[in-house]
Design an enzyme around this catalytic site. Structure first.
Site, PDB file in Angstrom:
ATOM      1  N   HIS A  55       0.851  -1.198   0.000  1.00 45.29           N
ATOM      2  CA  HIS A  55       0.000   0.000   0.000  1.00 45.29           C
ATOM      3  C   HIS A  55       0.880   1.240   0.000  1.00 45.29           C
ATOM      4  O   HIS A  55       2.104   1.156   0.117  1.00 45.29           O
ATOM      5  CB  HIS A  55      -0.974  -0.005   1.179  1.00 45.29           C
ATOM      6  CG  HIS A  55      -0.335   0.108   2.529  1.00 45.29           C
ATOM      7  ND1 HIS A  55       0.428  -0.897   3.087  1.00 45.29           N
ATOM      8  CD2 HIS A  55      -0.342   1.124   3.446  1.00 45.29           C
ATOM      9  CE1 HIS A  55       0.845  -0.516   4.289  1.00 45.29           C
ATOM     10  NE2 HIS A  55       0.393   0.705   4.525  1.00 45.29           N
ATOM     11  N   HIS A  57       1.458   4.016   1.892  1.00 46.03           N
ATOM     12  CA  HIS A  57       1.995   4.823   2.985  1.00 46.03           C
ATOM     13  C   HIS A  57       3.531   4.913   2.916  1.00 46.03           C
ATOM     14  O   HIS A  57       4.208   3.946   2.575  1.00 46.03           O
ATOM     15  CB  HIS A  57       1.549   4.261   4.332  1.00 46.03           C
ATOM     16  CG  HIS A  57       0.110   4.529   4.620  1.00 46.03           C
ATOM     17  ND1 HIS A  57      -0.612   3.813   5.540  1.00 46.03           N
ATOM     18  CD2 HIS A  57      -0.766   5.439   4.083  1.00 46.03           C
ATOM     19  CE1 HIS A  57      -1.857   4.270   5.582  1.00 46.03           C
ATOM     20  NE2 HIS A  57      -1.969   5.253   4.699  1.00 46.03           N
ATOM     21  N   ASP A  59       5.988   4.915   4.989  1.00 44.08           N
ATOM     22  CA  ASP A  59       6.873   4.015   5.719  1.00 44.08           C
ATOM     23  C   ASP A  59       6.963   2.635   5.048  1.00 44.08           C
ATOM     24  O   ASP A  59       7.706   1.764   5.509  1.00 44.08           O
ATOM     25  CB  ASP A  59       6.453   3.877   7.186  1.00 44.08           C
ATOM     26  CG  ASP A  59       5.057   3.300   7.361  1.00 44.08           C
ATOM     27  OD1 ASP A  59       4.173   3.598   6.535  1.00 44.08           O
ATOM     28  OD2 ASP A  59       4.844   2.542   8.331  1.00 44.08           O
ATOM     29  N   HIS A  60       6.224   2.472   3.945  1.00 44.93           N
ATOM     30  CA  HIS A  60       6.290   1.232   3.162  1.00 44.93           C
ATOM     31  C   HIS A  60       6.862   1.470   1.759  1.00 44.93           C
ATOM     32  O   HIS A  60       7.260   0.513   1.094  1.00 44.93           O
ATOM     33  CB  HIS A  60       4.898   0.612   3.044  1.00 44.93           C
ATOM     34  CG  HIS A  60       4.327   0.197   4.359  1.00 44.93           C
ATOM     35  ND1 HIS A  60       4.216  -1.122   4.750  1.00 44.93           N
ATOM     36  CD2 HIS A  60       3.857   0.930   5.395  1.00 44.93           C
ATOM     37  CE1 HIS A  60       3.693  -1.183   5.968  1.00 44.93           C
ATOM     38  NE2 HIS A  60       3.468   0.055   6.380  1.00 44.93           N
ATOM     39  N   HIS A 116      -7.396  -0.542   5.568  1.00 48.23           N
ATOM     40  CA  HIS A 116      -6.343   0.357   6.038  1.00 48.23           C
ATOM     41  C   HIS A 116      -6.135   1.473   5.018  1.00 48.23           C
ATOM     42  O   HIS A 116      -6.095   2.652   5.368  1.00 48.23           O
ATOM     43  CB  HIS A 116      -5.067  -0.446   6.254  1.00 48.23           C
ATOM     44  CG  HIS A 116      -3.917   0.354   6.771  1.00 48.23           C
ATOM     45  ND1 HIS A 116      -3.907   0.908   8.040  1.00 48.23           N
ATOM     46  CD2 HIS A 116      -2.719   0.680   6.207  1.00 48.23           C
ATOM     47  CE1 HIS A 116      -2.758   1.542   8.229  1.00 48.23           C
ATOM     48  NE2 HIS A 116      -2.024   1.425   7.132  1.00 48.23           N
ATOM     49  N   ASP A 133      -0.257  -3.833   6.355  1.00 45.74           N
ATOM     50  CA  ASP A 133      -0.871  -3.305   7.572  1.00 45.74           C
ATOM     51  C   ASP A 133      -2.340  -3.706   7.699  1.00 45.74           C
ATOM     52  O   ASP A 133      -3.125  -3.006   8.341  1.00 45.74           O
ATOM     53  CB  ASP A 133      -0.771  -1.770   7.588  1.00 45.74           C
ATOM     54  CG  ASP A 133       0.626  -1.271   7.889  1.00 45.74           C
ATOM     55  OD1 ASP A 133       1.524  -2.098   8.128  1.00 45.74           O
ATOM     56  OD2 ASP A 133       0.825  -0.043   7.867  1.00 45.74           O
ATOM     57  N   HIS A 171       4.689  -4.528  11.118  1.00 38.24           N
ATOM     58  CA  HIS A 171       4.981  -3.738  12.321  1.00 38.24           C
ATOM     59  C   HIS A 171       5.077  -4.650  13.537  1.00 38.24           C
ATOM     60  O   HIS A 171       4.338  -5.637  13.649  1.00 38.24           O
ATOM     61  CB  HIS A 171       3.902  -2.684  12.582  1.00 38.24           C
ATOM     62  CG  HIS A 171       3.908  -1.558  11.605  1.00 38.24           C
ATOM     63  ND1 HIS A 171       4.770  -0.485  11.720  1.00 38.24           N
ATOM     64  CD2 HIS A 171       3.165  -1.329  10.496  1.00 38.24           C
ATOM     65  CE1 HIS A 171       4.551   0.357  10.720  1.00 38.24           C
ATOM     66  NE2 HIS A 171       3.578  -0.136   9.959  1.00 38.24           N
TER      67      HIS A 171
END
Length: 255
Positions: A55, A57, A59-60, A116, A133, A171
Site C-alpha cells: 500500500h 503509505h 513508511d512502506h 487500512h 498493515d 509492524h
C-alpha cells in the site's frame, strides 16, 4: 528453500527480505527505508531483484526511488488501485492476479484487502502471506481510508486461508495489541500464554513475527467477531457490529 528475514526500520517497521542461499538475488516487501535494505544486502552479499508493495503509505514506499537508483534492473510491483500515490511502480497488480517470480521459482497470489487504505493488497504463496498493515498479530490495521465493513470482509479473505499460513505483517505491534485484546477477552488462556511468550522474545530483541493464522484465530479479537459469546458480552448482534465497535475502541485505547 527460502529464508525470510526481518529488516528493522524506523521505530517498529519490518521490511521482509526473501532470499535463497544458493543464489545472489533478494526480494523485499515494503521498503520504507532504503538505507536499511542496502545495509542488509551488503551484509548478505545479495542483489535486489524485486520489490513488493502492499500500500501507499510512506513508511512502506519511501525507499523505492533510492533502491531503483542503486539497482536499476529491480522490478517494483504494487497495487494498481494506488499507483497514482506510489511513484516508481513498474508492474501493477490487482485482486486475483498472479505474480510470476521466475528468479525465485515462485508464484504469488494477489489478494485485495481494502480497509487500512482503499487499494491495499496482500501477497500469498502457501504458506507465506505478506499482508502489510491489514492483519497484525493480535490486531489489525487502522481504518485510514476504508470502512469497518470493508476491513472485516478483507479479514474474511485471510481467515479463509489454511491455518498453517505464516503471517508476515510489517509492524512490531504485538505486545501493545495483546494488551488491548486482553481487555476484550481477559480470560482467554491462549492469549495469556501468548503474551508471556512474546514478552520473552522482546526482552531479547527478537521479533514476535511471523505468527500463524491458527494462533491468530485463537487470540486475535478482530478475527473472532463472529463469536456469539463475544457479541453478547459487547451487546451487539453481528460480526460486523462487533468489529466496528472493537476497532473504534482500539483507536481510543491508551493502555
Amino acid at each position: 528453500m527460502f529464508q525470510i528475514t526481518p529488516i528493522a526500520a524506523f521505530e517498529d517497521n519490518y521490511i521482509w527480505a526473501l532470499c535463497q542461499p544458493d543464489h545472489c538475488y533478494c526480494l523485499v516487501v515494503d521498503p520504507g527505508d532504503a538505507d536499511a535494505v542496502e545495509q542488509f544486502l551488503t551484509q548478505q552479499n545479495k542483489q535486489l531483484d524485486t520489490i513488493l508493495i502492499t500500500h501507499h503509505h510512506g513508511d512502506h514506499t519511501g525507499g523505492i526511488a533510492k533502491l531503483r537508483q542503486r539497482f536499476p534492473a529491480v522490478n517494483v510491483i504494487g497495487p494498481a488501485a494506488e499507483h497514482a500515490y506510489i511513484p516508481g511502480l513498474l508492474q501493477l497488480v490487482d485482486d486475483g492476479d498472479t505474480v510470476q517470480l521466475p528468479t525465485f521459482g515462485l508464484q504469488l497470489e494477489v489478494i485485495s484487502v481494502p480497509g487500512h487504505t482503499s487499494g491495499h493488497i496482500a501477497y500469498y504463496s502457501a504458506p507465506v502471506l505478506f499482508c502489510g498493515d491489514t492483519l497484525f498479530s493480535a490486531g489489525c490495521g487502522r481504518l485510514f481510508e476504508g470502512t469497518a465493513k470493508q476491513m472485516w470482509q478483507s479479514l474474511q479473505k485471510l481467515i479463509a486461508l489454511p491455518d498453517s499460513t505464516l503471517i508476515y505483517c510489517t509492524h512490531e505491534y504485538t505486545l501493545s495489541n495483546i494488551k488491548f485484546a486482553l481487555t476484550v477477552e481477559p480470560t482467554n488462556a491462549a492469549l495469556i500464554e501468548y503474551q508471556q511468550r512474546c514478552q520473552a522474545l522482546r526482552q531479547v530483541q527478537l521479533p514476535t513475527l511471523p505468527t500463524t493464522l491458527a494462533l491468530e484465530k485463537q487470540i486475535n479479537p478482530f478475527l473472532r467477531c463472529d463469536d456469539t459469546a463475544l457479541q453478547t458480552r459487547w451487546r451487539v448482534n453481528s460480526a460486523v457490529a462487533l468489529f466496528t465497535l472493537l476497532r473504534a475502541s482500539k483507536d481510543q485505547y491508551k493502555g
